[in-house]
Design a protein around this motif. Structure first.
Motif, PDB file in Angstrom:
ATOM      1  N   ILE A  26       0.835  -1.207   0.000  1.00  0.00           N
ATOM      2  CA  ILE A  26       0.000   0.000   0.000  1.00  0.00           C
ATOM      3  C   ILE A  26       0.867   1.252   0.000  1.00  0.00           C
ATOM      4  N   SER A  30       0.711   4.017  -2.839  1.00  0.00           N
ATOM      5  CA  SER A  30       0.310   5.360  -2.377  1.00  0.00           C
ATOM      6  C   SER A  30       1.404   6.374  -2.676  1.00  0.00           C
ATOM      7  N   GLY A 141      -5.505   1.866   0.145  1.00  0.00           N
ATOM      8  CA  GLY A 141      -5.609   0.794   1.124  1.00  0.00           C
ATOM      9  C   GLY A 141      -6.891  -0.001   0.972  1.00  0.00           C
ATOM     10  N   VAL A 144      -6.695  -2.155  -2.264  1.00  0.00           N
ATOM     11  CA  VAL A 144      -5.906  -3.372  -2.078  1.00  0.00           C
ATOM     12  C   VAL A 144      -6.713  -4.414  -1.302  1.00  0.00           C
ATOM     13  N   LEU A 158      -5.771  -1.770   6.678  1.00  0.00           N
ATOM     14  CA  LEU A 158      -5.191  -1.381   5.392  1.00  0.00           C
ATOM     15  C   LEU A 158      -5.577   0.051   5.020  1.00  0.00           C
ATOM     16  N   GLY A 162      -2.945   3.088   4.513  1.00  0.00           N
ATOM     17  CA  GLY A 162      -2.923   3.984   3.358  1.00  0.00           C
ATOM     18  C   GLY A 162      -2.982   5.444   3.746  1.00  0.00           C
ATOM     19  N   ALA A 200       3.752   1.014   5.799  1.00  0.00           N
ATOM     20  CA  ALA A 200       3.198   1.852   4.735  1.00  0.00           C
ATOM     21  C   ALA A 200       3.881   3.219   4.679  1.00  0.00           C
TER      22      ALA A 200
END
Length: 522
Positions: A26, A30, A141, A144, A158, A162, A200
Motif C-alpha cells: 500500500i 500510495s 488501502g 488493495v 489497510l 494507506g 506503509a
C-alpha cells in the motif's frame, strides 16, 4: 463465524505479519500516486505563476483568465456533484469509513480527488495537499483490501495504513504519518496498526525520497536552541495561538453553515467567486495563493515588515475560510501551518520591539507557532510536534515544541471548540442518508480496553454487553484467551466481538464507550 475470521483469530501473529507486508504494498502504490499528485500540483502552480507574472495585462488576458477560472469552477462542481465524498479535506471522510458510517467507491474517489485537488489548489484556492493525500492513500488501502478479498477488520488496518502513507508522502514525514494514524484516525494503539502503518509510511516515504530527495519540506537550516529563559514567551505564544485556533475552527464551521444557507445559488457560482478572488489576489498578493509552502520558506529567506505580515495573515485566514467553504477537494492542513508561521513571525517581531530579546530566534518562533496552531485547530499535539520536527529536519527543539503545543491545546479548550476534523465529520454524518440495511451477516470488530475504563478489572458475566454481539476472543499480549463468564478483563486487552453487520456501527460505538477511559467519555 466464517472460516477466514476464525483463521485470523487463531493465527494472530501471522495476521500481523500479513498486514505488515500488505502495508508495504500500500505504501509503495500510495507513494507513487501521491508523487504524481505533487508533480501535478507543481506544474499547475508553475503555470499559475507564469500567468500572473506577465508584464502586461490587456482586457483580452483578463477576460480569458476570468473565463478560465469559471470553467474550472464548473468542472469542480461536476466532480463534487458526481461524488460528494471527494469534497473538502478527505480526512473526515476517512474517519467515517473507519467507523463504518460512510461507504465509498474507492476507485472513483481516488481519481476524482486526484484531479479535483490539482484543479482547486493549482487554480490558487487556499487549500493544502495533505488532506487529499491522506484520502488518496486510504482509498489505495481500501482498493488493495477489496482486490485481495480481505475481511472487514483487516480492511480497517489497510485503510489506516494507506492514510498514514498519504501523510508521509505529502510531507516527507513518515513518523508523523504513523502518529497521525494512531492519534487522530484510530485514537487507540495496537501492534497490528503500528506494524502496518510503519510499513506503509516508510515505503511511501522511500518512494517520495527517490523522486524528491531527502530534503525537509521546509527550509529552516541551523536553528539555534531557544534559551530556557525565553520559555515564558513560548507560553504567551501558546495562549495567543490557542485562542486564534479556536476562533479559526468556529469561523470555518460558520462559513460552511453560510454556504448551506446559499443553497438557492448554483454551486458553480459559489465555487467561482473564490476562484475569481484568487485571480485578483494573484495580481495583488500572490503569496496567499495555494497551500503556502513557498510562503513559509520565504519567511526564513526574506524580511517582511510587521504591517505586511499582518496583511498576509489576515488575508490568508479569511481566504482559507472562503476557499474551504466552497466544498471543493482540498485540505486545511498546510494553510493552518502557514497562518501559524505568520502569526509566530508577528509575535516574534512584537516581543523583540517590546522586550528587546535577541532577533536571532525568529525562525524558532515561526516553527513553534506552526506546531501550536496545528494543535489548537486539530487537537493532536503529538502529531503537530512530530510533524513540524520532521518537516524542519531538526529534533533539537522537541521540548519547546511540546511546551507551546500543550499551552495552545489548553487555551483552545477555553473556547470549547471541537477538533476541526471531528466537527467536519459530524457535519458529514448530519447530512448523510441512513445506510440501507443489508442481509443479516456477521462481521468481526476489535477494541482495546483502556486503563480506568468501565469494564477494566471486571468479569465478563458482570458486564452489560451491547445486543447483537458475541465476544469471541481476547488477546492479552501473545496470550489467546477464550472468553468465559468468569474471565476477567484487564487494561490492554484486545477484545474481538462478532456482531450483526446491520448494527455494527452502533455496537462498535457502545464497545468503545465501555473500553475507553471514563474521564474521556462525552
Amino acid at each position: 463465524m466464517t472460516g477466514k475470521t476464525f483463521d485470523g483469530l487463531i493465527h494472530w501473529r501471522d495476521f500481523k505479519l500479513k498486514v505488515f507486508f500488505e502495508g508495504i504494498i500500500i505504501g509503495l502504490f500510495s507513494g507513487l500516486i501521491i508523487v504524481a499528485f505533487r508533480y501535478g500540483l507543481e506544474q499547475a502552480e508553475s503555470l499559475r505563476e507564469l500567468i500572473y507574472h506577465t508584464t502586461s495585462w490587456s482586457s483580452y488576458k483578463i477576460i480569458s483568465l476570468a473565463l478560465g477560472l469559471v470553467f474550472i469552477a464548473f468542472t469542480l462542481n461536476l466532480i463534487v456533484k458526481k461524488e460528494p465524498l471527494v469534497s473538502g479535506s478527505g480526512i473526515p471522510q476517512v474517519k467515517g469509513i473507519l467507523t463504518g458510517h460512510l461507504k465509498i467507491k474507492w476507485l472513483t474517489v481516488l481519481i476524482l480527488k486526484f484531479f479535483g485537488g490539482i484543479l482547486a489548489i493549482g487554480a490558487g484556492l487556499s487549500l493544502g495537499r495533505e488532506g487529499p493525500s491522506v484520502q488518496i492513500g486510504a482509498t489505495v488501502g481500501q482498493g488493495v483490501s477489496r482486490l485481495l478479498g480481505r475481511l472487514k477488520i483487516e480492511e480497517k488496518f489497510l485503510i489506516t495504513s494507506g492514510a498514514s502513507a498519504g501523510l508521509a508522502a505529502a510531507f516527507n514525514a513518515p513518523l508523523s504519518g504513523v502518529i497521525f494514524a494512531v492519534e487522530e484516525l484510530n485514537k487507540n494503539f495496537s501492534p497490528a496498526i503500528l506494524m502496518s502503518t510503519v510499513a506503509a509510511s516508510l515505503s511511501a516515504d522511500l518512494v517520495t525520497k527517490l523522486f524528491y530527495g531527502s530534503s525537509s519540506a521546509f527550509n529552516f537550516p541551523q536553528l539555534p536552541i531557544l534559551p530556557v529563559n525565553y520559555y515564558i514567551h513560548l507560553i504567551g505564544l501558546g495562549l495567543i495561538i490557542g485562542l486564534f485556533g479556536g476562533l479559526f475552527n468556529r469561523s470555518l464551521l460558520k462559513t460552511m453553515e453560510l454556504k448551506d444557507k446559499l443553497g438557492s445559488l448554483p454551486n458553480t457560482v459559489i465555487i467561482a467567486v473564490p476562484l475569481l478572488i484568487a485571480g485578483v489576489l494573484g495580481y495583488l498578493l500572490p503569496e496567499v495563493l495555494g497551500g503556502g509552502n513557498q510562503l513559509i520558506d520565504s519567511l526564513n529567506q526574506h524580511y517582511f515588515s510587521l504591517s505586511f505580515l499582518i496583511l498576509l495573515v489576515l488575508v490568508k485566514f479569511f481566504f482559507t475560510l472562503v476557499s474551504y467553504g466552497t466544498g471543493v477537494p482540498g485540505g486545511i492542513f498546510l494553510p493552518i501551518l502557514v497562518i501559524g508561521a505568520l502569526t509566530g513571525n508577528i509575535y516574534h517581531d512584537l516581543i523583540v520591539n517590546t522586550f528587546h530579546i535577541s532577533p536571532l530566534y525568529s525562525n524558532n518562533f515561526i516553527i513553534f507557532a506552526m506546531a501550536a496552531y496545528f494543535t489548537a485547530v486539530v487537537k493532536a499535539p503529538i502529531t503537530g510536534s512530530i510533524l513540524i520536527t520532521e518537516m524542519t529536519g531538526s529534533f533539537s527543539h522537541l521540548w519547546a515544541l511540546i511546551t507551546v503545543s500543550t499551552v495552545a491545546y489548553l487555551a483552545s479548550d477555553l473556547l470549547k471548540t471541537k477538533p476541526i476534523y471531528e466537527a467536519l465529520y459530524d457535519r458529514i454524518l448530519a447530512k448523510k442518508q441512513p445506510l440501507p440495511k443489508n442481509a443479516e451477516t456477521m462481521i468481526l470488530i476489535e477494541t482495546i480496553v483502556c486503563l480506568g475504563s468501565e469494564i477494566s478489572g471486571k468479569t465478563i458475566k458482570t458486564i452489560v454487553w451491547p445486543k447483537h454481539c458475541l465476544l469471541v476472543n481476547i488477546k492479552r499480549g501473545d496470550q489467546e484467551i477464550i472468553p468465559q463468564g468468569d474471565t476477567r478483563i484487564y487494561a490492554g486487552d484486545h477484545i474481538f466481538a462478532l456482531v450483526n453487520k446491520n448494527y455494527a456501527t452502533e455496537i462498535e460505538h457502545s464497545l468503545c464507550s465501555l473500553t475507553m477511559e471514563i474521564d474521556h467519555l462525552p
